[in-house]
Scaffold this motif. Structure first.
Motif, PDB file in Angstrom:
ATOM      1  N   ALA A 267       0.843  -1.136   0.010  1.00  0.00           N
ATOM      2  CA  ALA A 267       0.014   0.054  -0.110  1.00  0.00           C
ATOM      3  C   ALA A 267       0.876   1.345  -0.002  1.00  0.00           C
ATOM      4  O   ALA A 267       0.340   2.275   0.418  1.00  0.00           O
ATOM      5  CB  ALA A 267      -1.044  -0.262   1.244  1.00  0.00           C
ATOM      6  N   THR A 268       2.103   1.059  -0.679  1.00  0.00           N
ATOM      7  CA  THR A 268       3.066   2.301  -0.478  1.00  0.00           C
ATOM      8  C   THR A 268       2.454   3.371  -1.243  1.00  0.00           C
ATOM      9  O   THR A 268       2.512   4.583  -0.947  1.00  0.00           O
ATOM     10  CB  THR A 268       4.402   1.917  -1.387  1.00  0.00           C
ATOM     11  N   SER A 269       1.861   3.291  -2.428  1.00  0.00           N
ATOM     12  CA  SER A 269       1.234   4.094  -3.228  1.00  0.00           C
ATOM     13  C   SER A 269       0.103   4.911  -2.383  1.00  0.00           C
ATOM     14  O   SER A 269       0.056   6.225  -2.582  1.00  0.00           O
ATOM     15  CB  SER A 269       0.783   3.744  -4.546  1.00  0.00           C
ATOM     16  N   THR A 270      -0.547   4.332  -1.694  1.00  0.00           N
ATOM     17  CA  THR A 270      -1.821   4.723  -0.862  1.00  0.00           C
ATOM     18  C   THR A 270      -1.386   5.614   0.051  1.00  0.00           C
ATOM     19  O   THR A 270      -2.033   6.810   0.272  1.00  0.00           O
ATOM     20  CB  THR A 270      -2.640   3.423  -0.461  1.00  0.00           C
ATOM     21  N   VAL A 271      -0.344   5.261   0.734  1.00  0.00           N
ATOM     22  CA  VAL A 271       0.458   5.948   1.872  1.00  0.00           C
ATOM     23  C   VAL A 271       0.887   7.403   1.317  1.00  0.00           C
ATOM     24  O   VAL A 271       0.644   8.316   1.878  1.00  0.00           O
ATOM     25  CB  VAL A 271       1.195   5.268   2.596  1.00  0.00           C
ATOM     26  N   ALA A 272       1.538   7.285   0.121  1.00  0.00           N
ATOM     27  CA  ALA A 272       2.082   8.322  -0.516  1.00  0.00           C
ATOM     28  C   ALA A 272       1.127   9.496  -0.893  1.00  0.00           C
ATOM     29  O   ALA A 272       1.262  10.595  -0.650  1.00  0.00           O
ATOM     30  CB  ALA A 272       2.943   7.930  -1.635  1.00  0.00           C
ATOM     31  N   GLU A 273       0.075   8.924  -1.431  1.00  0.00           N
ATOM     32  CA  GLU A 273      -1.168   9.705  -1.783  1.00  0.00           C
ATOM     33  C   GLU A 273      -1.835  10.513  -0.571  1.00  0.00           C
ATOM     34  O   GLU A 273      -2.109  11.580  -0.604  1.00  0.00           O
ATOM     35  CB  GLU A 273      -2.498   8.959  -2.533  1.00  0.00           C
ATOM     36  N   ASN A 274      -1.936   9.651   0.621  1.00  0.00           N
ATOM     37  CA  ASN A 274      -2.350  10.400   1.794  1.00  0.00           C
ATOM     38  C   ASN A 274      -1.548  11.316   2.559  1.00  0.00           C
ATOM     39  O   ASN A 274      -1.910  12.348   2.930  1.00  0.00           O
ATOM     40  CB  ASN A 274      -2.583   9.075   2.872  1.00  0.00           C
ATOM     41  N   VAL A 276       0.558  13.224   0.598  1.00  0.00           N
ATOM     42  CA  VAL A 276       0.348  14.260  -0.426  1.00  0.00           C
ATOM     43  C   VAL A 276      -0.967  15.152   0.082  1.00  0.00           C
ATOM     44  O   VAL A 276      -1.057  16.254  -0.018  1.00  0.00           O
ATOM     45  CB  VAL A 276       0.405  14.086  -1.998  1.00  0.00           C
ATOM     46  N   HIS A 277      -1.906  14.239   0.205  1.00  0.00           N
ATOM     47  CA  HIS A 277      -3.262  14.801   0.634  1.00  0.00           C
ATOM     48  C   HIS A 277      -3.103  15.796   1.904  1.00  0.00           C
ATOM     49  O   HIS A 277      -3.888  16.764   2.035  1.00  0.00           O
ATOM     50  CB  HIS A 277      -4.424  13.821   0.450  1.00  0.00           C
ATOM     51  N   SER A 282      -3.277  20.716   4.705  1.00  0.00           N
ATOM     52  CA  SER A 282      -2.765  21.430   5.674  1.00  0.00           C
ATOM     53  C   SER A 282      -2.372  22.812   5.211  1.00  0.00           C
ATOM     54  O   SER A 282      -2.553  23.966   5.772  1.00  0.00           O
ATOM     55  CB  SER A 282      -1.583  20.899   6.392  1.00  0.00           C
ATOM     56  N   VAL A 283      -1.676  23.062   4.264  1.00  0.00           N
ATOM     57  CA  VAL A 283      -1.186  24.221   3.553  1.00  0.00           C
ATOM     58  C   VAL A 283      -2.397  24.828   2.901  1.00  0.00           C
ATOM     59  O   VAL A 283      -2.309  26.225   3.142  1.00  0.00           O
ATOM     60  CB  VAL A 283      -0.342  23.877   2.536  1.00  0.00           C
ATOM     61  N   GLY A 284      -3.371  24.528   2.444  1.00  0.00           N
ATOM     62  CA  GLY A 284      -4.469  24.950   1.873  1.00  0.00           C
ATOM     63  C   GLY A 284      -5.587  25.507   2.919  1.00  0.00           C
ATOM     64  O   GLY A 284      -6.472  26.185   2.816  1.00  0.00           O
ATOM     65  N   GLY A 285      -5.346  24.887   4.152  1.00  0.00           N
ATOM     66  CA  GLY A 285      -6.544  25.035   5.214  1.00  0.00           C
ATOM     67  C   GLY A 285      -6.236  25.974   6.026  1.00  0.00           C
ATOM     68  O   GLY A 285      -5.592  27.087   5.802  1.00  0.00           O
ATOM     69  N   GLU A 286      -6.519  25.843   7.456  1.00  0.00           N
ATOM     70  CA  GLU A 286      -6.160  26.580   8.377  1.00  0.00           C
ATOM     71  C   GLU A 286      -4.765  26.852   8.961  1.00  0.00           C
ATOM     72  O   GLU A 286      -4.456  27.963   9.441  1.00  0.00           O
ATOM     73  CB  GLU A 286      -7.093  26.105   9.601  1.00  0.00           C
ATOM     74  N   LEU A 287      -3.959  25.713   8.647  1.00  0.00           N
ATOM     75  CA  LEU A 287      -2.679  25.825   9.164  1.00  0.00           C
ATOM     76  C   LEU A 287      -1.828  26.591   8.118  1.00  0.00           C
ATOM     77  O   LEU A 287      -1.320  27.582   8.646  1.00  0.00           O
ATOM     78  CB  LEU A 287      -2.202  24.481   9.144  1.00  0.00           C
ATOM     79  N   GLY A 288      -1.920  26.708   6.821  1.00  0.00           N
ATOM     80  CA  GLY A 288      -0.992  27.120   6.074  1.00  0.00           C
ATOM     81  C   GLY A 288       0.394  26.678   6.055  1.00  0.00           C
ATOM     82  O   GLY A 288       0.506  25.603   6.781  1.00  0.00           O
ATOM     83  N   LEU A 289       1.169  26.971   5.136  1.00  0.00           N
ATOM     84  CA  LEU A 289       2.456  26.525   4.990  1.00  0.00           C
ATOM     85  C   LEU A 289       3.439  26.579   6.432  1.00  0.00           C
ATOM     86  O   LEU A 289       3.870  25.828   6.790  1.00  0.00           O
ATOM     87  CB  LEU A 289       3.244  27.044   3.731  1.00  0.00           C
ATOM     88  N   ILE A 290       3.268  27.985   6.962  1.00  0.00           N
ATOM     89  CA  ILE A 290       4.140  28.311   7.965  1.00  0.00           C
ATOM     90  C   ILE A 290       3.434  27.661   9.128  1.00  0.00           C
ATOM     91  O   ILE A 290       4.132  27.026  10.154  1.00  0.00           O
ATOM     92  CB  ILE A 290       3.858  29.950   8.328  1.00  0.00           C
ATOM     93  N   GLY A 291       2.275  27.513   9.266  1.00  0.00           N
ATOM     94  CA  GLY A 291       1.482  26.897  10.567  1.00  0.00           C
ATOM     95  C   GLY A 291       2.113  25.267  10.399  1.00  0.00           C
ATOM     96  O   GLY A 291       2.230  24.662  11.380  1.00  0.00           O
ATOM     97  N   MET A 292       2.114  24.578   9.088  1.00  0.00           N
ATOM     98  CA  MET A 292       2.023  23.385   9.045  1.00  0.00           C
ATOM     99  C   MET A 292       3.731  23.004   9.433  1.00  0.00           C
ATOM    100  O   MET A 292       4.202  21.745  10.120  1.00  0.00           O
ATOM    101  CB  MET A 292       1.929  22.763   7.686  1.00  0.00           C
ATOM    102  N   LEU A 293       4.587  23.912   9.046  1.00  0.00           N
ATOM    103  CA  LEU A 293       6.200  23.772   9.388  1.00  0.00           C
ATOM    104  C   LEU A 293       6.253  23.856  10.692  1.00  0.00           C
ATOM    105  O   LEU A 293       6.928  23.151  11.425  1.00  0.00           O
ATOM    106  CB  LEU A 293       6.806  24.728   8.388  1.00  0.00           C
ATOM    107  N   SER A 294       5.372  24.918  11.430  1.00  0.00           N
ATOM    108  CA  SER A 294       5.496  25.164  12.886  1.00  0.00           C
ATOM    109  C   SER A 294       5.082  23.958  13.606  1.00  0.00           C
ATOM    110  O   SER A 294       5.527  23.428  14.735  1.00  0.00           O
ATOM    111  CB  SER A 294       4.718  26.355  13.126  1.00  0.00           C
ATOM    112  N   LEU A 295       4.028  23.147  13.084  1.00  0.00           N
ATOM    113  CA  LEU A 295       3.356  22.038  13.968  1.00  0.00           C
ATOM    114  C   LEU A 295       4.645  20.963  13.826  1.00  0.00           C
ATOM    115  O   LEU A 295       4.948  20.194  14.683  1.00  0.00           O
ATOM    116  CB  LEU A 295       2.090  21.606  13.258  1.00  0.00           C
ATOM    117  N   LEU A 296       5.242  20.526  12.555  1.00  0.00           N
ATOM    118  CA  LEU A 296       6.323  19.841  12.436  1.00  0.00           C
ATOM    119  C   LEU A 296       7.274  19.967  13.369  1.00  0.00           C
ATOM    120  O   LEU A 296       7.850  19.058  13.878  1.00  0.00           O
ATOM    121  CB  LEU A 296       6.642  19.651  10.956  1.00  0.00           C
ATOM    122  N   PHE A 297       7.668  21.285  13.382  1.00  0.00           N
ATOM    123  CA  PHE A 297       9.025  21.593  14.043  1.00  0.00           C
ATOM    124  C   PHE A 297       8.533  21.436  15.589  1.00  0.00           C
ATOM    125  O   PHE A 297       9.501  20.872  16.269  1.00  0.00           O
ATOM    126  CB  PHE A 297       9.573  23.008  13.795  1.00  0.00           C
TER     127      PHE A 297
END
Length: 726
Positions: A267-274, A276-277, A282-297
Motif C-alpha cells: 500500500a505504498t502508493s496509497t500511503v504516499a497519496e495520503n 500528499v493529501h 494543511s497548506v490550503g486549510g487553517e494551518l497554511g505553510l508556516i503553520g504546518m512547518l511550525s507544527l512539524l517543528f
C-alpha cells in the motif's frame, strides 16, 4: 598524616585533596602484603616470606587486601551484595573492567535505544491529528540521530581521554562554561535513571492487572536500589547481567517494526497519496505553510527525548577496551544505527497501523496489540504472549537504560572533583574499583526525583531533554570554535565546521523550543536545579582555591627547610621510642607535620618511620603503567622525607601500600608497624580552620580522625597535629 595541597588540574589527571591525610594524592589504596613484610622485619616472618634487610629503603608491597579470621556480619553482607575486593596486583584487572564495543553498546547504548519507548510517541502525539506528517517527522528524527552521532564520533577523536560535554566545553569554551555543561550532565544522568525507571514502570504495569498498579511507585524505587547495588559490584558485571534483556528487546522490536511495514508494503502508493493529501490540506486549510512547518517543528522538538543518550560513549572513554578510540567509534555506530532505525521505524509503524494515543496504555503497547490483531493472532494466547513479551522486554530495557546514568554520571562527577568543582572524595574508587560515592549520590538523587515527580514520565522527559540539549549545544558550539580556529590548517576543516554548525543549529533550536513550550510543565524546575548546582560548584572551587593559596605559603617556608648536609647512617632501633608519621606527597604541609612531631616530645623519639598510601582514584585508574607511576611518585616522596629526617640526625625508614581505601590500608600498616616498634606513637596532620563548619568537613576528608578512632580502639596512641588555615 598530612593533607597534600592541591593545584587546579585538568579533568583527565588525578588531583590531591587539600584535606587528605596519609595518601600520596594519586593511586589506588590496597593494603596487601605490606603488613606481612613489616612483621617479617620484626622477626615474625610468615611462612613463605623473607624479611627486608635494607634499613633506609622504601618497602613497597602490594597484594590482596587483608581479611581477618573473624569477619563482621556487615562485611559479610557487603561481600555478598557487592563482591570481593579486586586485587590491584593482578595486571589483568584493567582488561577485566573494560568493555568491548558490543558490551559498551549494551551498557551505554541502551540509554539512547530505550528513548524509543517514549520519544517517538511524544513526537507523534504532538502532530495533533495530522498523522501523515509523521513520514517527515521520521526522516527528521533519523537525520538528527545520525548527525549528532557523527559529531560525537569526531569529539571522541579530539578528546580520546573522555570527559564528554564537560571536558569539551571546559577546553574549548572555558572552565566556567564547562561547569555549566558538567552540571547539566549531572542532572541529566540523574533524570536518565529516573525517567527510564518511571517509563519502565508504565510499560510493566500496563500489562499487569489493575490491582497491581498500587505497587508501581514502590517497585520503581526498589528497581533504583537494585541498580545501585549492581553498579557497586562493577560496570562490567552489571552490563553482563543486563545483556539478555537488551537482546530480547532488539528481537521483539525488530519483529514489530519490520512486520508493521511489511503488512503495508503493497500500500505504498496509497500511503504516499495520503501524505500528499495531508500536506495539501494543511497548506490550503487553517494551518497554511508556516503553520504546518511550525507544527512539524514543534512535534520534532518535543520528541527530543528520542535523541538522548548519544553522548554517553564520549563520557565513558576510560571504560572502553583498547584501542579506546576505535572501540568507542564502533560503539557509536551501533548506537546511531539502532536508535535511528528503531525511532524512525516506530513512527512509521504508528502511522501505518493508525495507532491512537490512550490514557490506559502506552503508544508502543497499543502498537503491539494492533500488530498482533493485524497479523491474525488476535486476542488469543499467542497474540497476548507476543504483546506481553514485547512490553516486558521494553520495560526491562528501560531498566537497562538507567544503567547509563550510573556509568556516566559518577564519571562526570569524578572529573569535576579532580578540577575542584566538587568535593574531592567523589573521585575515590571502592575496593571493587567503582566510583561508589558518585553511584550512591546519583542513586539517592534519582530516588528523590522519582518521589517528587510521582513518576510522571511527561514531566521527567521535559526536565531530562532540556539538560541533554544544553550539553549538546555547548559541545557543538565548542567544536565549531575549534574547527574555525583550525581553518586553513586542517584539510577537512570546512567539512567538519559545516557538520558542527548544522548540529549546533539543530541542538540550540530544540533546546529553545523545549524551554519555551514546557517552561511551566517542568522546564523551570530543571533550570532551577541546574542553576543551584552551578552555584555550588563555584563556591566549592572558590574554597579549594583559597586553601591552596594559603598552603602555598607553607610550601614556600618549609618546602626547603634547612638541615645538615650529611645524613646519618645510623640504623633504626626498633626497641627505642619511634615516631610514625603519616604523610602524603612531599610538601611544606608534610614537613610541618614532621617538625611538629619532633616538637611534641623534644629529644624523646630516636627513630622516624614514614607511612603513606598511594591512593588509586578514577583519575589515575587508566592502566598498569598509571599505577606504576603512582607507586614511583609515592616512593620518591617517601625517600625525600627519609632523607630529611636523616639529615636532621634521626634514623628513619618508610613503608607504603597501594589501594583504594586509605583508612583500611593505613590501619593495616599501623598495626604491622606497632609490632615491629613497640614504643611507637603515630602522628598525622589535619587541616584546622578557625571556624569549623559542616562544609569544611564535607570538602576535606576526615581520614586522620577515622584512623585515630580505629587505632585507639586497639590501644595504639595516635596524635593529630593541626595545621591552621588562616
Amino acid at each position: 598524616m598530612n593533607e597534600p595541597p592541591e593545584e587546579p588540574a585538568s579533568s583527565a589527571s588525578s588531583q590531591p585533596d587539600p584535606g587528605a591525610v596519609p595518601t600520596s594524592g594519586g593511586p589506588l589504596p590496597i593494603a596487601g602484603q605490606a603488613a606481612q613484610v613489616i612483621a617479617a622485619e620484626a622477626g615474625d616472618t610468615p611462612p613463605g616470606h623473607t624479611s627486608a634487610e635494607d634499613e633506609g629503603a622504601i618497602v613497597t608491597t602490594i597484594g590482596a587486601p587483608n581479611e581477618s579470621a573473624e569477619r563482621r556480619l556487615p562485611e559479610r553482607v557487603k561481600t555478598l551484595l557487592v563482591g570481593k575486593p579486586r586485587d590491584l596486583e593482578d595486571t589483568s584487572i584493567f582488561h577485566h573492567v573494560s568493555l568491548v564495543a558490543f558490551l559498551a553498546w549494551v551498557g551505554l547504548g541502551a540509554d539512547g535505544l530505550s528513548s524509543s519507548c517514549y520519544g517517538p510517541a511524544e513526537a507523534f502525539v504532538n502532530l495533533e491529528g495530522h498523522h501523515y506528517l509523521a513520514v517527515f517527522l521520521s526522516i527528521a528524527t533519523i537525520v538528527t540521530v545520525l548527525v549528532i552521532s557523527a559529531c560525537y564520533r569526531h569529539i571522541i577523536e579530539e578528546f580520546p581521554s573522555g570527559g564528554g560535554g564537560y571536558l569539551v566545553a571546559s577546553k574549548l569554551l572555558g572552565a566556567p562554561v564547562g561547569v555549566v555543561s558538567g552540571c547539566a550532565l549531572l542532572v541529566d544522568y540523574v533524570l536518565t535513571v529516573t525517567v527510564s525507571i518511571a517509563a519502565a514502570g508504565d510499560a510493566l504495569f500496563g500489562i499487569l492487572p489493575e490491582g497491581f498498579y498500587s505497587w508501581k511507585t514502590e517497585t520503581e524505587l526498589l528497581a533504583i536500589v537494585l541498580l545501585i547495588v549492581m553498579n557497586l559490584r562493577g560496570i562490567k558485571e552489571s552490563v553482563k547481567i543486563l545483556l539478555p534483556i537488551f537482546i530480547v528487546f532488539l528481537v521483539t522490536h525488530a519483529v514489530l517494526i519490520t512486520g508493521s511495514i511489511g503488512l503495508h508494503i503493497g500500500a505504498t502508493s496509497t500511503v504516499a497519496e495520503n501524505v500528499v493529501h495531508e500536506v495539501r490540506t494543511s497548506v490550503g486549510g487553517e494551518l497554511g505553510l508556516i503553520g504546518m512547518l511550525s507544527l512539524l517543528f514543534r512535534a520534532y522538538t518535543l520528541g527530543a527525548g528520542t535523541y538522548t543518550g548519544i553522548e554517553a560513549v564520549s563520557n565513558s572513554m576510560p571504560v572502553m577496551r583498547e584501542p579506546r578510540v576505535a572501540t568507542a567509534k564502533r560503539t557509536m555506530t551501533y548506537m546511531a544505527l539502532s536508535l535511528a532505525i528503531t525511532a524512525g521505524g516506530l513512527m512509521l509503524a504508528f502511522l501505518l497501523l493508525q495507532v491512537q494515543p490512550t490514557e490506559e496504555t502506552t503508544m508502543n503497547q497499543a502498537l503491539a496489540e494492533q500488530f498482533a490483531t493485524d497479523v491474525g493472532l488476535g486476542s488469543g494466547w499467542l497474540g497476548a504472549s507476543f504483546v506481553w513479551v514485547t512490553m516486558l522486554a521494553e520495560a526491562l530495557l528501560l531498566f537497562v537504560a538507567a544503567q547509563a546514568g550510573f556509568i556516566d554520571g559518577p564519571r562526570v562527577l569524578a572529573n569535576m572533583a579532580h578540577d575542584s568543582w566538587m568535593p574531592h572524595w567523589f573521585s575515590n574508587l571502592s575496593e571493587r574499583l567503582a566510583t561508589h560515592n558518585g553511584i550512591l549520590l546519583m542513586g539517592g538523587a534519582a530516588l528523590i526525583a522519582l518521589v517528587y515527580t510521582g513518576g510522571s514520565v511527561g514531566m521527567l522527559l521535559v526536565m531530562y531533554a532540556i539538560n541533554v540539549f544544553l550539553t549538546f549545544s555547548l559541545s557543538m558550539i565548542g567544536m565549531c570554535r575549534h574547527w574555525w580556529q583550525l581553518r586553513g590548517e586542517h584539510p577537512l576543516w570546512r567539512r567538519r565546521l559545516a557538520l558542527f554548525s548544522f548540529g549546533t543549529a539543530m541542538c540550540v533550536s530544540i533546546l529553545c523550543v523545549t524551554i519555551y513550550e514546557k517552561f511551566d510543565v517542568g522546564g523551570w524546575r530543571t533550570l532551577a536545579v541546574t542553576g543551584v548546582l552551578v552555584a555550588v560548584c563555584f563556591l566549592t572551587r572558590r574554597h579549594y582555591n583559597q586553601v591552596v593559596r594559603r598552603l602555598r605559603r607553607l610550601d614556600e617556608s618549609l618546602g626547603q627547610v634547612s638541615a645538615g648536609d650529611t645524613p646519618t647512617n645510623e640504623p633504626v632501633d626498633p626497641s627505642k621510642p619511634t615516631a610514625a608519621i603519616l604523610v602524603g606527597g612531599y610538601s611544606g604541609l608534610g614537613v610541618h607535620t614532621l617538625l611538629n612531631a619532633v616538637r611534641f616530645a623534644p629529644g624523646h623519639f630516636k627513630n622516624m618511620v614514614f607511612l603513606s598510601v598511594a591512593v588509586v582514584d578514577s583519575g589515575n585508574f587508566k592502566g598498569v603503567d598509571a599505577v606504576d607511576d603512582l607507586r614511583s611518585h609515592t616512593e620518591d616522596a617517601l625517600a625525600r622525607y627519609v632523607d630529611l629526617a636523616r639529615r636532621l640526625g634521626v634514623p628513619a625508614e618508610s613503608f607504603m601500600a597501594v589501594g583504594t581505601e586509605p583508612v583500611h590500608e593505613l590501619e593495616s600498616l599501623c598495626l604491622a608497624i606497632a609490632k615491629k616498634y613497640p614504643k611507637v606513637v603515630f602522628f598525622a596532620g589535619q587541616l584546622l580552620f578557625e571556624q569549623d563548619t559542616w562544609y569544611h568537613r564535607l570538602l576535606h576528608n576526615q581520614t586522620a580522625y577515622s584512623l585515630q578512632r580505629r587505632l585507639q580502639w586497639v590501644g595504639l596512641p595516635m596524635v593529630i597535629l593541626p595545621t591552621r588555615v588562616r
